[in-house]
Design an enzyme around this catalytic site. Sequence first.
Site, PDB file in Angstrom:
ATOM      1  CG  ASP A   5      65.061 -13.002  -9.659  1.00  0.00           C
ATOM      2  OD1 ASP A   5      64.347 -13.240  -8.657  1.00  0.00           O
ATOM      3  OD2 ASP A   5      64.603 -12.489 -10.697  1.00  0.00           O
ATOM      4  CE1 TYR A  99      51.817  -0.904  -1.356  1.00  0.00           C
ATOM      5  CE2 TYR A  99      53.040  -2.865  -0.724  1.00  0.00           C
ATOM      6  CZ  TYR A  99      51.970  -2.275  -1.351  1.00  0.00           C
ATOM      7  OH  TYR A  99      51.035  -3.048  -1.975  1.00  0.00           O
ATOM      8  CG  ASP A 107      59.885 -10.268  -6.490  1.00  0.00           C
ATOM      9  OD1 ASP A 107      59.502  -9.884  -5.359  1.00  0.00           O
ATOM     10  OD2 ASP A 107      59.091 -10.677  -7.366  1.00  0.00           O
TER      11      ASP A 107
END
Length: 156
Positions: A5, A99, A107
């Site tokens: 990440d 969306y 992330d």
Amino acid sequence: MIVIDVGNTNIVIGFYTKNKLIKIFRLKTEKKINIAQKKINKFFKSKKKFINNLKDRFCILSSVVPSLNLIFKNIFQKNKFKFYIINPKKIPYRNSINYNLNQIGSDRIANYAYVYSRKIKNCIIVDFGTATTFDVIKSNQYSGGLIFPGINLSMD
């Protein structure tokens, strides 16, 4: 397997064996490419033991600092890993996202992927990082969310 990440403040690296997290490492994110490359290469050279002992030779990268993606890709392809970068436009369940895919970072997709894989139908995902994000999952669909300054940024 290795999961990474890359955030604006930290890079968090997890090593997995048999679907079990065995080790987590953190590095401070460096945005200057030449400095970042040296730092990341040095880190992975020092972790060669962990890398060589992994049977599942693939790496999944979630990154909000795209300028660093190629550094990671080169390291893992050189070590014969299958390498995947989470990209909102290339996920298999994008029909479950209500969306605009241009406005969702990898992330937030990674967080949603976990919830989706666990078949959690309704929840709010809260992620405390450089930014604090809230993502709404309703009827197993990503419905959107909010982004606020993170705790440290808010104190400043």
